[in-house]
Design a protein around this motif. Structure first.
Motif, PDB file in Angstrom:
ATOM      1  N   GLY A 266       0.798  -0.947   0.206  1.00 27.97           N
ATOM      2  CA  GLY A 266      -0.201   0.015   0.064  1.00 27.97           C
ATOM      3  C   GLY A 266       0.465   1.362   0.112  1.00 27.97           C
ATOM      4  O   GLY A 266       2.072   1.152  -0.042  1.00 27.97           O
ATOM      5  N   SER A 267       0.583   2.202   0.540  1.00 25.11           N
ATOM      6  CA  SER A 267       0.995   3.478   0.701  1.00 25.11           C
ATOM      7  C   SER A 267       1.210   4.338   1.302  1.00 25.11           C
ATOM      8  O   SER A 267       0.027   3.939   2.879  1.00 25.11           O
ATOM      9  CB  SER A 267       0.437   4.715  -0.454  1.00 25.11           C
ATOM     10  OG  SER A 267      -0.898   4.792  -0.344  1.00 25.11           O
TER      11      SER A 267
ATOM     12  N   SER B 238      -1.824   8.455   0.510  1.00 25.39           N
ATOM     13  CA  SER B 238      -2.884   8.218   0.798  1.00 25.39           C
ATOM     14  C   SER B 238      -3.511   8.885   0.092  1.00 25.39           C
ATOM     15  O   SER B 238      -4.051  10.148   0.483  1.00 25.39           O
ATOM     16  CB  SER B 238      -2.937   7.027   1.052  1.00 25.39           C
ATOM     17  OG  SER B 238      -4.891   6.954   1.567  1.00 25.39           O
TER      18      SER B 238
ATOM     19  N   ALA C 141      -7.484   8.235  -0.174  1.00 26.64           N
ATOM     20  CA  ALA C 141      -7.734   8.106   0.907  1.00 26.64           C
ATOM     21  C   ALA C 141      -8.314   9.327   2.182  1.00 26.64           C
ATOM     22  O   ALA C 141      -7.279   9.336   2.398  1.00 26.64           O
ATOM     23  CB  ALA C 141      -8.058   6.232   1.134  1.00 26.64           C
TER      24      ALA C 141
ATOM     25  N   PRO D 260      -6.844   8.058   6.360  1.00 26.28           N
ATOM     26  CA  PRO D 260      -6.568   6.668   6.618  1.00 26.28           C
ATOM     27  C   PRO D 260      -5.460   6.518   7.055  1.00 26.28           C
ATOM     28  O   PRO D 260      -5.239   7.188   8.313  1.00 26.28           O
ATOM     29  CB  PRO D 260      -5.200   6.858   5.558  1.00 26.28           C
ATOM     30  CG  PRO D 260      -5.283   8.586   5.983  1.00 26.28           C
ATOM     31  CD  PRO D 260      -6.322   8.837   5.991  1.00 26.28           C
TER      32      PRO D 260
ATOM     33  N   SER E  67      -7.734  -6.304   3.854  1.00 24.17           N
ATOM     34  CA  SER E  67      -6.583  -5.951   2.743  1.00 24.17           C
ATOM     35  C   SER E  67      -6.724  -4.421   2.397  1.00 24.17           C
ATOM     36  O   SER E  67      -7.414  -3.860   3.059  1.00 24.17           O
ATOM     37  CB  SER E  67      -6.976  -6.734   1.339  1.00 24.17           C
ATOM     38  OG  SER E  67      -8.739  -7.277   0.878  1.00 24.17           O
ATOM     39  N   VAL E  68      -5.366  -4.752   1.608  1.00 29.96           N
ATOM     40  CA  VAL E  68      -5.774  -2.236   0.872  1.00 29.96           C
ATOM     41  C   VAL E  68      -6.985  -2.276   0.278  1.00 29.96           C
ATOM     42  O   VAL E  68      -7.157  -2.322  -0.358  1.00 29.96           O
ATOM     43  CB  VAL E  68      -4.111  -2.269   0.301  1.00 29.96           C
ATOM     44  CG1 VAL E  68      -4.484  -0.523  -0.084  1.00 29.96           C
ATOM     45  CG2 VAL E  68      -3.154  -3.382   0.890  1.00 29.96           C
ATOM     46  N   GLY E  69      -7.442  -0.727   1.064  1.00 31.91           N
ATOM     47  CA  GLY E  69      -8.579  -0.441   0.053  1.00 31.91           C
ATOM     48  C   GLY E  69      -9.655  -0.484   1.075  1.00 31.91           C
ATOM     49  O   GLY E  69     -10.150  -0.169   1.011  1.00 31.91           O
ATOM     50  N   ASP E  70      -9.758  -1.588   2.044  1.00 26.11           N
ATOM     51  CA  ASP E  70     -11.163  -1.958   2.371  1.00 26.11           C
ATOM     52  C   ASP E  70     -11.046  -0.952   3.891  1.00 26.11           C
ATOM     53  O   ASP E  70     -10.093   0.371   4.225  1.00 26.11           O
ATOM     54  CB  ASP E  70     -10.698  -3.273   3.820  1.00 26.11           C
ATOM     55  CG  ASP E  70     -10.580  -4.696   2.475  1.00 26.11           C
ATOM     56  OD1 ASP E  70     -10.943  -4.091   1.493  1.00 26.11           O
ATOM     57  OD2 ASP E  70     -10.535  -5.830   3.541  1.00 26.11           O
ATOM     58  N   LYS E  71     -12.401  -0.839   4.556  1.00 22.17           N
ATOM     59  CA  LYS E  71     -13.022   0.554   5.145  1.00 22.17           C
ATOM     60  C   LYS E  71     -12.684  -0.393   6.776  1.00 22.17           C
ATOM     61  O   LYS E  71     -13.059  -1.850   6.838  1.00 22.17           O
ATOM     62  CB  LYS E  71     -14.601   0.528   5.117  1.00 22.17           C
ATOM     63  CG  LYS E  71     -14.811   1.545   3.545  1.00 22.17           C
ATOM     64  CD  LYS E  71     -14.375   3.140   3.539  1.00 22.17           C
ATOM     65  CE  LYS E  71     -14.325   3.501   2.435  1.00 22.17           C
ATOM     66  NZ  LYS E  71     -13.454   4.573   2.234  1.00 22.17           N
TER      67      LYS E  71
ATOM     68  N   THR F 275      -9.974   3.385   6.100  1.00 18.21           N
ATOM     69  CA  THR F 275      -9.393   3.370   5.076  1.00 18.21           C
ATOM     70  C   THR F 275      -8.933   3.027   4.683  1.00 18.21           C
ATOM     71  O   THR F 275      -7.578   3.440   5.480  1.00 18.21           O
ATOM     72  CB  THR F 275      -9.485   4.487   3.591  1.00 18.21           C
ATOM     73  OG1 THR F 275     -11.020   4.625   3.658  1.00 18.21           O
ATOM     74  CG2 THR F 275      -9.446   3.219   3.029  1.00 18.21           C
TER      75      THR F 275
ATOM     76  N   ALA G  77      -4.892   2.038   4.400  1.00 14.55           N
ATOM     77  CA  ALA G  77      -4.064   2.407   3.387  1.00 14.55           C
ATOM     78  C   ALA G  77      -2.510   1.878   2.862  1.00 14.55           C
ATOM     79  O   ALA G  77      -2.137   1.817   1.320  1.00 14.55           O
ATOM     80  CB  ALA G  77      -3.624   4.004   3.876  1.00 14.55           C
TER      81      ALA G  77
END
Lengths: 223, 364
Positions: B124-125, B130, B132, B135, B148-152, B163, B165
């Protein structure tokens, strides 16, 4: 042939026995020349082993002196005595007393002084004693006679002045015992050493040059 | 050396058995060493791996970051004094996936994005890059929960949403996995619980060993080492496991000593003969010590290999972390104590009278 290699002068040794003192050796004197094979006989408990221990620098006498190759070694330090035992004395024990985890050639190398490697060759000793085939065998794989011969080889490996044999034939039958005594005699003559053998076995006394008997704590010449 | 080795190979069975016993014991010791530092890291890794050397906490907090309070103004003062400093808040809470009632333990590390307190991501970042909203960087352990990355993820009580990141590796605090969030998010989260909340920091992390100019009546600069020692449960756990490890080290070394001593007693006559034919006590002692060295070095080497081999195949969540220097120290101590314990045999040998070689054993 006249050099005296071992000389004991007026050796006395006693042990405390309860409140009394038990005299084991009373003014014992003995001299053995190069090339001479002497026997000491006497009933058990008469002091044969004590005599051997004193002469072999394992036990200090109460009085008297011990000369090895003309040098007085009576009062030397414990460390020096160990060194003399290694370099100037060869022992053959009642039960071969080989080291169980060493093959015959290692038994010899274990005690041999490195500087003597070329002078006393293991090959020669083993050949003279007729045990070349046991060179790479452990004591447990050898016969009683072979073991005792390996022990004789070990006793000679540092080119000692004197050989002390403590009942070397006791654990062998008559025939093998005699063969072993003959070996000691042959090596003593060939290499010009002095030898003292303590024994019970009267059948091998004809192989020796002189016979002494311990009687009442004194050493008397029998033959 | 040569003769010691000959004896060992001649009595193979005896020595293999004792070797097996020692390898098992040493393996257990090394394994426990790994567990000890694994447990330690479970408690401290988020602090330990932070690129800071000291922490400013409030004087009454007894070096415990979580109960400390530092005014925000101090951060600016330290920075204007030329220190590299970063704020830090630590708060243990729960998170859950949206719509799920399962709560997961988390310890928030509220930091300033981009500061040295922010760890490197393995996936991720970083927080600052990020795009989002809100993050959060999570410890790898959350991956095992299927995140996983991007999940809430949400704070179940307030409904505050983050989110994911990215992920970071090995960041634990007090047995709980860490989530890194920005100080702003942290303030918002706190406000959701307590509208009266006023921004302040738990601690300020500082780089370098130079003593900062602070009001010592109010604040205290504490080294990283001391901060870790004060984390609840850290010292108690470490002491317990470390003690077990050292007791085992000593026990295994003493076993060698006893084994060796019994062997020596059995070989009294043999040693007597060796002395009679002119070997010095020093030479015999050398042989015995050599033997012990061979046995213990071999047992040490095999158990090291076994432990590292096993560590390689260990599941992620197992708190096992074996540091090479630690393992080597334990092994070296084991060898040293073994050799020391063999000195009993050496004393025994020096007392053997070579007279026992004469007269077939009975001293006439």
């Amino acid at each position: 042939m006249s050099e005296i290699l071992l000389e004991l002068k007026d050796i006395c040794k006693s042990y405390p026995d309860g409140s009394e003192k038990r005299v084991i050796l009373d003014n014992v004197s003995l001299s053995v020349q190069a090339g001479e094979f002497a026997a000491v006989v006497g009933p058990s408990g008469s002091g044969k082993s004590t005599l051997l221990s004193v002469a072999g620098l394992l036990l200090s006498p109460d009085s008297g002196s011990i000369l090895i190759a003309g040098k007085d070694v009576t009062g030397v330090s414990k460390k020096e005595r160990t060194h003399i035992r290694r370099r100037q004395i060869g022992f053959v024990f009642q039960n071969h007393n080989l080291i169980p985890f060493l093959k015959t050639e290692d038994q010899l190398a274990f005690v041999q002084d490195k500087s003597l490697k070329d002078k006393i060759r293991t090959d020669d000793l083993l050949r003279e004693l007729g045990i070349e085939k046991c060179r790479r065998q452990y004591p447990s794989k050898m016969s009683g006679g072979e073991r005792q011969r390996a022990a004789i080889a070990r006793a000679f490996v540092n080119d000692p002045d004197i050989i002390f044999a403590d009942e070397p034939t006791a654990s062998l039958d008559a025939e093998r015992g005699r063969a072993v005594a003959e070996m000691i005699r042959a090596e003593v003559k060939r290499r010009g050493k002095a030898a003292v053998m303590v024994t019970h076995d009267t059948r091998i006394l004809d192989l020796t040059d002189k016979v002494y008997r311990i009687e009442n704590s004194r050493l008397v010449t029998e033959r | 050396m040569r003769y010691a080795w000959k004896e060992i190979t001649y009595e193979k069975r005896k020595y293999i058995l004792i070797e097996l016993l020692l390898i098992l014991l040493m393996f257990m010791v090394l394994f426990l060493t790994g567990l000890a530092s694994g447990l330690g890291r479970d408690v401290s890794s988020a602090i330990d791996t932070m690129d800071a050397d000291q922490f400013i906490v409030d004087e009454s907090a007894e070096k415990l970051i979580t109960v400390s309070a530092v005014e925000t103004g101090l951060l600016d003062k330290l920075r204007s004094d030329g220190f590299e400093a970063a704020p830090l808040d630590i708060q243990r809470m729960h998170i859950a996936r949206p719509g799920s009632s399962e709560k997961l333990d988390i310890t928030y590390f509220a930091i300033e994005p981009g500061s040295f307190a922010e760890p490197e991501v393995t996936e991720g970042s970083p927080l600052s890059e990020s795009g989002a909203g809100h993050p959060i960087l999570l410890d790898d352990n959350f991956k095992a929960e299927g995140i996983s990355v991007g999940d809430k993820v949400v704070d179940p009580a307030s409904g505050y949403e983050f989110t994911v990141a990215g992920f970071v590796k090995d960041r634990m605090y007090c047995h709980s996995s860490v989530g890194y969030i920005s100080g702003d998010c942290y303030t918002e989260l706190r406000l959701a619980y307590n509208p009266m909340y006023q921004t302040e920091y738990h601690a300020i992390a500082v780089k370098g060993d130079k003593a900062p100019d602070i009001d010592t009546e109010k604040y205290e600069a504490v080294s990283k080492h001391d901060i870790i020692q004060k984390i609840p449960s850290y010292t108690a756990e470490q002491m317990t496991v470390t003690m077990i490890v050292w007791v085992l080290v000593i026990v295994s070394a003493v076993i060698i000593g006893i084994f060796n001593y019994i062997m020596t007693l059995h070989k009294r006559r043999q040693f007597g003969v060796m002395k009679a034919i002119g070997l010095s006590s020093a030479e015999l002692a050398g042989m015995v010590i050599c033997e012990v060295c061979i046995i213990s070095v071999f047992a040490g080497a095999v158990s090291l290999a076994l432990t590292f081999g096993m560590a390689a195949g260990m599941p992620e969540k197992m708190p096992f972390f074996l540091e090479v220097p630690n393992a080597l120290i334990v092994t070296a101590a084991f060898i040293a104590i073994s050799v020391l314990s063999s000195l009993i045999s050496v004393v025994n040998i020096s007392r053997i009278d070579p007279m026992i070689a004469i007269g077939g054993g009975d001293n006439e």
